[in-house]
Write an enzyme that holds these catalytic residues in place. Sequence first.
Site, PDB file in Angstrom:
ATOM      1  N   ARG A 181       0.757  -1.104  -0.133  1.00  0.00           N
ATOM      2  CA  ARG A 181      -0.020  -0.167  -0.211  1.00  0.00           C
ATOM      3  C   ARG A 181       0.734   1.222   0.072  1.00  0.00           C
ATOM      4  O   ARG A 181       0.656   2.321   0.685  1.00  0.00           O
ATOM      5  CB  ARG A 181      -0.902   0.072   1.216  1.00  0.00           C
ATOM      6  CG  ARG A 181      -1.819  -1.177   1.387  1.00  0.00           C
ATOM      7  CD  ARG A 181      -2.875  -1.050   0.206  1.00  0.00           C
ATOM      8  NE  ARG A 181      -3.704  -2.310   0.139  1.00  0.00           N
ATOM      9  CZ  ARG A 181      -3.218  -3.288  -0.677  1.00  0.00           C
ATOM     10  NH1 ARG A 181      -2.406  -3.178  -1.488  1.00  0.00           N
ATOM     11  NH2 ARG A 181      -4.255  -4.423  -0.612  1.00  0.00           N
ATOM     12  N   CYS A 238     -10.388  -0.249   4.816  1.00  0.00           N
ATOM     13  CA  CYS A 238      -9.321  -0.677   5.974  1.00  0.00           C
ATOM     14  C   CYS A 238      -8.462   0.614   6.358  1.00  0.00           C
ATOM     15  O   CYS A 238      -7.794   1.257   5.706  1.00  0.00           O
ATOM     16  CB  CYS A 238      -8.642  -1.692   5.234  1.00  0.00           C
ATOM     17  SG  CYS A 238      -9.616  -3.243   5.026  1.00  0.00           S
ATOM     18  N   GLU A 309      -3.019   2.481   7.309  1.00  0.00           N
ATOM     19  CA  GLU A 309      -3.121   2.511   5.737  1.00  0.00           C
ATOM     20  C   GLU A 309      -3.535   4.062   5.220  1.00  0.00           C
ATOM     21  O   GLU A 309      -3.040   4.513   4.381  1.00  0.00           O
ATOM     22  CB  GLU A 309      -3.834   1.559   5.102  1.00  0.00           C
ATOM     23  CG  GLU A 309      -3.799   1.426   3.785  1.00  0.00           C
ATOM     24  CD  GLU A 309      -4.718   0.319   3.545  1.00  0.00           C
ATOM     25  OE1 GLU A 309      -4.653  -0.908   3.936  1.00  0.00           O
ATOM     26  OE2 GLU A 309      -5.416   0.277   2.451  1.00  0.00           O
TER      27      GLU A 309
HETATM   28  C1  FAD Z   1     -15.279   1.929   1.037  1.00  0.00           C
HETATM   29  C2  FAD Z   1     -13.894   2.079   0.670  1.00  0.00           C
HETATM   30  C3  FAD Z   1     -13.153   0.626   0.287  1.00  0.00           C
HETATM   31  C4  FAD Z   1     -11.868   0.684  -0.170  1.00  0.00           C
HETATM   32  N1  FAD Z   1     -11.191  -0.584  -0.663  1.00  0.00           N
HETATM   33  C5  FAD Z   1      -9.926  -0.570  -0.879  1.00  0.00           C
HETATM   34  C6  FAD Z   1      -9.385  -1.732  -1.159  1.00  0.00           C
HETATM   35  O1  FAD Z   1     -10.074  -2.638  -1.401  1.00  0.00           O
HETATM   36  N2  FAD Z   1      -8.084  -1.857  -1.621  1.00  0.00           N
HETATM   37  C7  FAD Z   1      -7.201  -0.538  -1.495  1.00  0.00           C
HETATM   38  O2  FAD Z   1      -6.176  -0.645  -1.687  1.00  0.00           O
HETATM   39  N3  FAD Z   1      -7.906   0.496  -0.928  1.00  0.00           N
HETATM   40  C8  FAD Z   1      -9.352   0.572  -0.642  1.00  0.00           C
HETATM   41  N4  FAD Z   1      -9.784   1.681  -0.342  1.00  0.00           N
HETATM   42  C9  FAD Z   1      -9.014   3.121   0.032  1.00  0.00           C
HETATM   43  C10 FAD Z   1      -8.793   3.994  -1.254  1.00  0.00           C
HETATM   44  O3  FAD Z   1      -9.812   3.861  -2.103  1.00  0.00           O
HETATM   45  C11 FAD Z   1      -7.504   3.699  -2.158  1.00  0.00           C
HETATM   46  O4  FAD Z   1      -6.262   3.647  -1.403  1.00  0.00           O
HETATM   47  C12 FAD Z   1      -7.827   4.625  -3.314  1.00  0.00           C
HETATM   48  O5  FAD Z   1      -6.416   3.910  -4.143  1.00  0.00           O
HETATM   49  C13 FAD Z   1      -7.061   6.104  -3.033  1.00  0.00           C
HETATM   50  O6  FAD Z   1      -7.328   6.771  -4.289  1.00  0.00           O
HETATM   51  P1  FAD Z   1      -7.814   8.286  -4.009  1.00  0.00           P
HETATM   52  O7  FAD Z   1      -7.881   8.975  -5.488  1.00  0.00           O
HETATM   53  O8  FAD Z   1      -8.951   8.569  -3.335  1.00  0.00           O
HETATM   54  O9  FAD Z   1      -6.610   8.823  -3.258  1.00  0.00           O
HETATM   55  P2  FAD Z   1      -6.388   9.935  -2.112  1.00  0.00           P
HETATM   56  O10 FAD Z   1      -7.056   9.323  -0.743  1.00  0.00           O
HETATM   57  O11 FAD Z   1      -7.066  11.249  -2.650  1.00  0.00           O
HETATM   58  O12 FAD Z   1      -5.099  10.238  -2.121  1.00  0.00           O
HETATM   59  C14 FAD Z   1      -4.286   8.875  -1.048  1.00  0.00           C
HETATM   60  C15 FAD Z   1      -2.605   9.458  -1.288  1.00  0.00           C
HETATM   61  O13 FAD Z   1      -2.331   9.593  -2.706  1.00  0.00           O
HETATM   62  C16 FAD Z   1      -1.610  10.889  -2.964  1.00  0.00           C
HETATM   63  N5  FAD Z   1      -2.089  11.166  -4.429  1.00  0.00           N
HETATM   64  C17 FAD Z   1      -3.066  11.204  -4.923  1.00  0.00           C
HETATM   65  N6  FAD Z   1      -3.336  11.252  -6.252  1.00  0.00           N
HETATM   66  C18 FAD Z   1      -2.183  11.738  -6.318  1.00  0.00           C
HETATM   67  C19 FAD Z   1      -1.327  12.261  -7.496  1.00  0.00           C
HETATM   68  N7  FAD Z   1      -1.981  12.282  -8.807  1.00  0.00           N
HETATM   69  N8  FAD Z   1       0.044  12.460  -7.458  1.00  0.00           N
HETATM   70  C20 FAD Z   1       0.497  12.215  -6.181  1.00  0.00           C
HETATM   71  N9  FAD Z   1      -0.056  11.773  -5.198  1.00  0.00           N
HETATM   72  C21 FAD Z   1      -1.126  11.540  -5.362  1.00  0.00           C
HETATM   73  C22 FAD Z   1      -2.510  11.823  -1.953  1.00  0.00           C
HETATM   74  O14 FAD Z   1      -1.786  13.009  -1.518  1.00  0.00           O
HETATM   75  C23 FAD Z   1      -2.533  10.898  -0.422  1.00  0.00           C
HETATM   76  O15 FAD Z   1      -1.180  10.621  -0.208  1.00  0.00           O
HETATM   77  C24 FAD Z   1     -11.075   1.989   0.064  1.00  0.00           C
HETATM   78  C25 FAD Z   1     -11.673   3.151   0.699  1.00  0.00           C
HETATM   79  C26 FAD Z   1     -12.998   3.060   0.642  1.00  0.00           C
HETATM   80  C27 FAD Z   1     -13.521   4.395   1.144  1.00  0.00           C
END
Ligand code: FAD
Length: 315
Positions: A181, A238, A309
């Site tokens: 992660r 998670c 995470e």
């Molecule tokens: C209901 C639910 C279920 C989920 N299930 C899973 C799962 O099964 N597996 C899993 O791995 N995760 C899961 N997640 C967590 C999350 O969805 C993932 O980690 C997802 O990939 C985050 O994407 P985001 O665009 O929302 O990133 P954000 O939350 O907006 O950002 C996450 C991190 O990435 C950085 N970031 C984002 N975009 C960029 C960019 N373009 N350049 C540089 N840095 C950047 C941000 O600064 C931050 O540090 C879940 C979340 C929820 C709410």
Amino acid sequence: MLDSDSKIWLESCFKKNVRFDESMSSHTSLRVGGAADAFVMPEKPEELVELIKWSRQRDIPYIVIGDGTNLLVKDRGIRGIVVVLTKCLKSITKRGMGRDGIIVTALAGARMQALCSFAIKNGLKGMNFAIGIPGTVGGGIMMNAGTVYGSIKGVLDSIKILLPAGHTKIIMRENLNFDYRKLSLKDEVKEVNQGQPVILGACFCLHPSDPQKLKRDAEEILKARKERQPTGLPSAGCFFKNPLSGKTAGELIDLAGLKGKSIGGAETSLKHANFIINRDRASAADILALIELVQETVAKKFNINLEPEVKIVGQ
Ligand SMILES: Cc1cc2nc3c(=O)[nH]c(=O)nc-3n(C[C@H](O)[C@H](O)[C@H](O)COP(=O)(O)OP(=O)(O)OC[C@H]3O[C@@H](n4cnc5c(N)ncnc54)[C@H](O)[C@@H]3O)c2cc1C
């Protein structure tokens, strides 16, 4: 934090796409968090480059986020600029044969679920591991998002990043420093020592398959996710990383007697103890207190340190 000159510059460049003192609770899936000094949604890649260069020159901190589905923003908010890419980097395209599969390019602001659907429609295998993971491609790469079926690391061919000084760089998968992660881009900013690199997009390496079979598999994966995970209440998925061996974080929280435990409006889900849910207008402080309780109790009972995470940012 932002002086009036900076605000004027931001307003003149981004007009309706900049908001000041914007509550981050509207931009995170946990629905908590104080205000960001400025919240900017560039519409063109050139605007993004200009913004990053300008922030760096002015020493204004910035953070690039996706859909905020893996973010806990503290109650006093974020000093500096929050940048969102979902308005400017959205496209997903099929490129043809790459070194060992068919290359699909997805820009960082595209939704991970759009990429999964694109792969299914085009009869391309490889993305189904990510079915149901919310958020953007950029966030997914940064988090090395994944499930028991695989993670981003396994399907990437290369990524394109924007460095704080304003130039771009392509990094091939063999030179990417992925962990559980996590993607570390620390080495990329050694010489400038300031600002976060921005993921602009990536090439994914997929393989021909039957779209109908991919669709059926995806539906099953989604159904299983819905059965296992709480839906309908704000969360960030998670909350803690699973320890590398032995019991999962959810099992440890359950065994520690903390399943369903609440502090203020925050609660560990009764359905999946590793989900911290915002049951009733929780503050970030409620969630942080619950995290601390979970970490202390699990450490005391099992001598295991649970590491979040979810990214905790702000003040
Ligand atoms: C209901 C639910 C279920 C989920 N299930 C899973 C799962 O099964 N597996 C899993 O791995 N995760 C899961 N997640 C967590 C999350 O969805 C993932 O980690 C997802 O990939 C985050 O994407 P985001 O665009 O929302 O990133 P954000 O939350 O907006 O950002 C996450 C991190 O990435 C950085 N970031 C984002 N975009 C960029 C960019 N373009 N350049 C540089 N840095 C950047 C941000 O600064 C931050 O540090 C879940 C979340 C929820 C709410």
